[in-house]
Design a protein around this motif. Structure first.
Motif, PDB file in Angstrom:
ATOM      1  N   ASP A  10       0.911  -1.331  -0.033  1.00 26.98           N
ATOM      2  CA  ASP A  10      -0.112  -0.109   0.061  1.00 26.98           C
ATOM      3  C   ASP A  10       0.942   1.365   0.091  1.00 26.98           C
ATOM      4  O   ASP A  10       2.100   1.198   0.451  1.00 26.98           O
ATOM      5  N   ARG A  11       0.424   2.245  -0.498  1.00 26.65           N
ATOM      6  CA  ARG A  11       0.980   3.606  -0.556  1.00 26.65           C
ATOM      7  C   ARG A  11       0.773   4.374   0.692  1.00 26.65           C
ATOM      8  O   ARG A  11      -0.320   4.438   1.193  1.00 26.65           O
ATOM      9  N   PRO A  12       1.848   4.789   1.288  1.00 28.07           N
ATOM     10  CA  PRO A  12       1.610   5.459   2.572  1.00 28.07           C
ATOM     11  C   PRO A  12       1.244   6.772   2.427  1.00 28.07           C
ATOM     12  O   PRO A  12       1.874   7.907   2.736  1.00 28.07           O
ATOM     13  N   THR A 116      -6.718   7.586 -15.285  1.00 33.11           N
ATOM     14  CA  THR A 116      -7.920   8.070 -14.337  1.00 33.11           C
ATOM     15  C   THR A 116      -7.090   8.832 -13.311  1.00 33.11           C
ATOM     16  O   THR A 116      -7.513   9.875 -12.812  1.00 33.11           O
ATOM     17  N   GLU A 117      -6.140   8.175 -12.669  1.00 36.16           N
ATOM     18  CA  GLU A 117      -5.387   8.835 -11.456  1.00 36.16           C
ATOM     19  C   GLU A 117      -4.712  10.349 -12.123  1.00 36.16           C
ATOM     20  O   GLU A 117      -4.868  11.153 -11.313  1.00 36.16           O
ATOM     21  N   ILE A 118      -4.276  10.312 -13.049  1.00 41.42           N
ATOM     22  CA  ILE A 118      -3.525  11.506 -13.803  1.00 41.42           C
ATOM     23  C   ILE A 118      -4.760  12.756 -13.772  1.00 41.42           C
ATOM     24  O   ILE A 118      -4.560  13.906 -13.209  1.00 41.42           O
ATOM     25  N   GLU A 154      -9.113  -4.389  -7.906  1.00 44.00           N
ATOM     26  CA  GLU A 154      -9.499  -4.245  -9.336  1.00 44.00           C
ATOM     27  C   GLU A 154      -8.266  -3.296 -10.321  1.00 44.00           C
ATOM     28  O   GLU A 154      -7.919  -3.459 -11.202  1.00 44.00           O
ATOM     29  N   ASP A 155      -8.321  -2.052  -9.584  1.00 43.71           N
ATOM     30  CA  ASP A 155      -7.461  -1.204 -10.033  1.00 43.71           C
ATOM     31  C   ASP A 155      -5.890  -1.368 -10.309  1.00 43.71           C
ATOM     32  O   ASP A 155      -5.370  -0.830 -11.191  1.00 43.71           O
ATOM     33  N   GLN A 156      -5.696  -2.622  -9.685  1.00 42.70           N
ATOM     34  CA  GLN A 156      -4.416  -3.126  -9.917  1.00 42.70           C
ATOM     35  C   GLN A 156      -4.251  -3.755 -11.282  1.00 42.70           C
ATOM     36  O   GLN A 156      -2.851  -4.250 -11.369  1.00 42.70           O
ATOM     37  N   SER A 203     -17.146   6.711  -7.610  1.00 45.01           N
ATOM     38  CA  SER A 203     -15.853   6.741  -7.460  1.00 45.01           C
ATOM     39  C   SER A 203     -15.440   5.620  -6.437  1.00 45.01           C
ATOM     40  O   SER A 203     -16.294   5.006  -5.589  1.00 45.01           O
ATOM     41  N   LYS A 204     -13.960   5.429  -6.649  1.00 45.10           N
ATOM     42  CA  LYS A 204     -13.495   4.482  -5.886  1.00 45.10           C
ATOM     43  C   LYS A 204     -13.061   5.056  -4.489  1.00 45.10           C
ATOM     44  O   LYS A 204     -12.597   6.113  -4.436  1.00 45.10           O
ATOM     45  N   MET A 205     -13.239   4.399  -3.368  1.00 44.73           N
ATOM     46  CA  MET A 205     -12.791   4.886  -1.868  1.00 44.73           C
ATOM     47  C   MET A 205     -11.363   4.899  -2.128  1.00 44.73           C
ATOM     48  O   MET A 205     -10.557   3.910  -2.339  1.00 44.73           O
TER      49      MET A 205
HETATM   50 MG    MG Z   1      -4.175   3.797  -5.326  1.00 47.13          MG
END
Ligand code: MG
Ligand code: ATP
Length: 343
Positions: A10-12, A116-118, A154-156, A203-205
């Motif tokens: 996970d990203r901190p 999407t993240e950008i 799923e986003d991965q 939206s994704k949490m």
């Molecule tokens: Mg993420």
């Protein structure tokens, strides 16, 4: 038989939320306790978090401890699972550099999750190149540990696909079988693979979107968030019929409530009319608290001794370095750049 190895992380960028719990953490703990895996590595991806937080290293640094506390509170056990910090394993950065030569720029630009993240991050014209590059670094994280199984949301999926391509391309290009192609391990129920945020079904949490219920939230914080949750905007009076589709409260009940029959009865009642949003929300509060209370209490205990947590991370990072170094040696052998090996 080939070894079965898990790598995930996970990203901190914030504390972990119930989306992480249902999408990945709960599976990790189950897989850990199944004793079916030879090795399990869980990484706090601080270097990846810096790709979109370069100007805010303090946020990343502080959340390393928060994420580690969340891990221990949900039941990851450092005796069975190696928990480590990405930046403390420099071999990962070295592997990334070699893998980058096997991936085109257009391939990186096509990644749907990154796209999407950008958009969400409002980088404008200044998308950091490190951010677009992070899927390559993730391929290094996975392959350094020869991971076979990746429990993620799923986003991965695009990241795992790219990792498989890189492993295949590396092995072909350098005539080796050093790198292992990993398999993605998804949560059983569809909605658990991408839990929506409290702001709506679309939206994704996400930690970065500030639309989550956190494992460390107090009962009052959790309740306040549930009470604010998006339901059916046309369900104005209790006696009006309400809609289930797009109703986040019912989406969460589907995932978290054990009593499936009760949820079905509530849905029927809600659709017919006569069941108010507050009553449904109060049931969700009860359901969530049953899961979150023990986690919250354990976390509060662990938070009293941060030095112990850092010691655990230091030991984990050392173990991770040793394993990544072994793979790096093999990679350099395959590429014929291990010049001093036989001196
Ligand atoms: Mg993420
Ligand atoms: P950020 O907004 O900083 O990207 P995040 O909430 O997306 O944070 P990550 O650290 O990127 O969390 O993801 C960690 C793991 O949790 C990944 O395996 C990811 O697939 C999973 N995950 C994240 N959000 C959800 C979600 N809403 N539902 C299910 N799984 C999720």
């Amino acid at each position: 038989m080939d070894k079965k190895i898990i790598l995930t992380g996970d990203r901190p960028t914030g504390r972990l939320h119930i989306g992480h719990y249902i999408g990945s953490l709960r599976n990790r703990v189950e897989l850990q306790n199944s004793n079916k895996f030879n090795e399990i590595f869980v990484m706090i991806a601080d270097a990846q978090a810096l790709t979109d937080n370069a100007k805010n290293p303090k946020k990343v640094q502080e959340n390393v401890l928060e994420v580690a506390l969340d891990y221990l509170a949900v039941g990851l056990n450092p005796e069975k699972t190696t928990i480590f910090i990405q930046s403390q394993v420099p071999q990962l950065a070295e592997l990334s550099q070699y893998y980058a030569n096997l991936v085109s720029i257009s391939r990186l630009e096509r990644n749907p999750t990154v796209k999407t993240e950008i958009k969400q991050k409002n980088f404008g014209e200044s998308v950091p190149s490190g951010f677009v590059f992070y899927p390559i670094s993730q391929a290094a994280d996975i392959t350094a540990f020869k991971a076979t199984t990746i429990p993620v949301g799923e986003d991965q999926a695009p990241m795992i696909e790219l990792t498989r391509e890189i492993a295949r391309s590396f092995n072909q290009t350098y005539g080796s079988n050093v790198l292992v192609e990993p398999e993605m391990f998804l949560a059983e129920e569809g909605i658990s693979r991408r839990l929506p945020g409290i702001d709506g079904i679309n939206s994704k949490m996400s930690k970065s979107l500030n639309n989550g219920i956190y494992l460390a939230d107090s009962y009052e914080e959790m309740k306040a968030k549930v009470m604010k949750m998006y339901t059916d905007p046309d369900h104005i009076r209790v006696e009006d019929p309400g809609k289930i589709e797009g109703n986040v409260v019912f989406a969460y009940l589907d995932v978290f409530a054990k009593d499936k029959q009760k949820v079905e009865e509530m849905k029927a009642h809600y659709q017919k009319g006569g069941l108010g949003d507050v009553a449904v929300k109060m049931y969700l509060v009860e359901v969530l608290d049953e899961i979150l209370k023990p986690i919250r209490e354990k976390r509060e205990e662990l938070a009293k001794n941060p030095e112990e947590v850092y010691k655990m991370l230091a030991i984990g990072s050392e173990k991770a370095r040793a394993k990544a170094q072994e793979t790096l040696e093999e990679v350099k052998d395959a590429m014929q750049i291990n010049y001093f090996k036989d001196l």
